[in-house]
Write an enzyme that holds these catalytic residues in place. Structure first.
Site, PDB file in Angstrom:
ATOM      1  N   GLU A 104       0.821  -1.214   0.000  1.00  0.00           N
ATOM      2  CA  GLU A 104       0.000   0.000   0.000  1.00  0.00           C
ATOM      3  C   GLU A 104       0.852   1.260   0.000  1.00  0.00           C
ATOM      4  O   GLU A 104       0.591   2.204  -0.735  1.00  0.00           O
ATOM      5  CB  GLU A 104      -0.919   0.023   1.234  1.00  0.00           C
ATOM      6  CG  GLU A 104      -2.142  -0.855   1.114  1.00  0.00           C
ATOM      7  CD  GLU A 104      -2.994  -0.842   2.387  1.00  0.00           C
ATOM      8  OE1 GLU A 104      -3.880  -1.689   2.479  1.00  0.00           O
ATOM      9  OE2 GLU A 104      -2.744  -0.002   3.285  1.00  0.00           O
ATOM     10  N   GLU A 105       1.858   1.278   0.853  1.00  0.00           N
ATOM     11  CA  GLU A 105       2.625   2.518   1.032  1.00  0.00           C
ATOM     12  C   GLU A 105       3.641   2.764  -0.079  1.00  0.00           C
ATOM     13  O   GLU A 105       3.955   3.902  -0.382  1.00  0.00           O
ATOM     14  CB  GLU A 105       3.325   2.521   2.401  1.00  0.00           C
ATOM     15  CG  GLU A 105       2.343   2.596   3.559  1.00  0.00           C
ATOM     16  CD  GLU A 105       2.993   3.013   4.873  1.00  0.00           C
ATOM     17  OE1 GLU A 105       4.228   3.121   4.927  1.00  0.00           O
ATOM     18  OE2 GLU A 105       2.248   3.225   5.836  1.00  0.00           O
TER      19      GLU A 105
END
Lengths: 311, 311
Positions: free
Chosen positions: B198-199
């Site tokens: 996600e990051e």
């Protein structure tokens, strides 16, 4: 709502909004006292307060509502609050004011348990039979187990702080603001020592976490973390706790592992293998290193493989 | 209360008590629907139900109260219920009926977070700068971090179960009764892989938990468990998440550890030392072993020092 037109509260205004302290994240915390309050008065105060806090650009608004004021929960929900979490004595309501995404912290998701592997010099392991629970009446001898205490949850005990008698929770709120002390939940290493003492009367010293399991079978949506700990006994005379323990004894390790329950369950077999490896000194678990926290908060423990780190 | 004089409910009686399912611990669970209910009708039903359950020797009575029915919380508290826990969409109320000590499970006490040590073949470590939080604007490059998801908390998504559309939570209640499946919270190893993806957009494979910290500085009385994980990158092209991440890069490990924030904080220094030991292959952490649970429940993971166990 007219009371919030000026940006800073005059003394007169302060009477008409809820008393709040700032938190470290741009929000405010309201701790309601136990005194009864009419719902209409509360709604009027709350609306004026929300308007005031919006003008100040506040983000999260927390209201700690004692169970005695449960009549105010419905009005608060109607003003946009939701339940963040609850304990037996209170509900924590919260309202995120900005239009930006809600960055409020998540609620606690895990319960934490401990199991204790305690062996004496005769290679005997400390085992118990519990009075209640799923294994009651099965004749199974198991390691002592317990749940890590959450200090303050439902706790109504009092402390003297700044010369005033107040609940631990109230003192906590003040201290939180002052950030030099927090009451604490229980450390895993302390919980293991305490459980052994309570259940069997044996004094012990914490050595290592040998393994842990994360499972999701808890009540409703909560998960469990279950830490298998090794402890060194410092006393040997067993006095079983009457309330919870049917029997306790030192049992030869081989006899413990030969039990069908241990042999037939993958998790139990693994733990027995780990304990065997540990007993023969061929296994490194994680041991606790006390830390001074990054933000001037009280001690925490870092658990790591200290043996490999020292190499 | 007269409706509960006979020990088993007739069909007529069943209309006048709350619908409940038995749990595995000698108690009952009532899941209120979202439909509005008058408080007087609720109290009448509740009293008849409690009297009935007492006759049956039931122990814990759970009422899952959706936030829409918050008007029924005060009446329930007056009948002896207290808040066990709450999520954004509901309150879980409970009442222990017997005169014996309350053995209801504790509420969740810990939040669980992960931090990811991801290194490529050039000895560069994956680091990010966050848009929000305490470290915003400090220029610090840190390991990606995140919180383990609690599936279903405040979750209103629907599933099809037995041909019917229902919330995950409702399906869970049925499945719990049937005990062949539970919806799950997130595993630590999955959370670490997800957070990195996600990051930073990087795909990765979970390797080990290198260390973890238990701290008690969370909001109010809750504690934290923070697991430092090692992951093997499977892709290398960074795409930072817009919402939370200011910047992300592969940074030489020495440059990461040379940052003042890392040098000046005991916890950060320890983690850097552990990562260095791991990089040089002299450190064993805990790796996950999938388990079939003891009670026919879905998979859980046991984390242990597999390297030492294989010796």
């Amino acid at each position: 709502m007219s009371s919030s037109d000026s940006p800073l509260p005059s003394e007169k205004q302060a009477d008409r909004i809820l008393e709040a302290i700032n938190d470290d994240y741009g929000g405010v915390v309201v701790e309601m006292t136990n005194e009864p309050m009419d719902a209409h008065i509360f709604v009027s105060l709350l609306r004026a307060s929300l308007s005031h806090w919006r003008q100040l650009g506040k983000k999260g608004v927390w209201i700690k509502m004692p169970i005695e004021l449960v009549n105010l929960v419905e009005p608060a929900v109607k003003e946009g609050f939701y339940c963040h979490h609850a304990e037996s004595r209170y509900l924590m309501l919260v309202h995120w004011l900005p239009s930006t995404p809600n960055t409020l912290p998540a609620n606690a998701s895990h319960r934490v348990g401990v199991s204790a592997f305690v062996m004496n010099e005769k290679n005997e392991v400390l085992v118990v039979q519990e009075k209640d629970g799923k294994l009651q009446g099965t004749g199974l001898w198991k390691f002592p187990t317990g749940v890590v205490d959450e200090v303050g949850a439902g706790d109504q005990s009092y402390v003297i702080f700044n010369g005033e008698k107040m609940t631990k929770e109230t003192a906590f709120m003040w201290l939180y603001k002052l950030t030099f002390f927090h009451p604490q939940g229980e450390d895993i290493c302390d919980a293991a020592v305490r459980e052994i003492k309570e259940e069997t009367g044996i004094d012990s010293e914490f050595v290592e976490i040998l393994a842990f399991r994360q499972s999701h079978k808890s009540f409703f949506e909560k998960s469990d973390l279950f830490f298998v700990c090794m402890l060194q006994p410092l006393s040997f005379d067993i006095r079983p706790q009457e309330a919870e323990i049917e029997a306790a004894q030192w049992m030869p390790f081989e006899e413990y592992t030969a039990q069908p329950f241990v042999q037939e369950h993958e998790f139990q077999r693994y733990i027995a293998d780990v304990c065997l490896a540990k007993k023969d000194e061929g296994y490194s678990g994680f041991s606790p290193v006390p830390m001074v926290s990054d933000f001037s908060l009280p001690k925490s423990y870092l658990y790591l493989n200290q043996q490999d780190l020292d190499i």
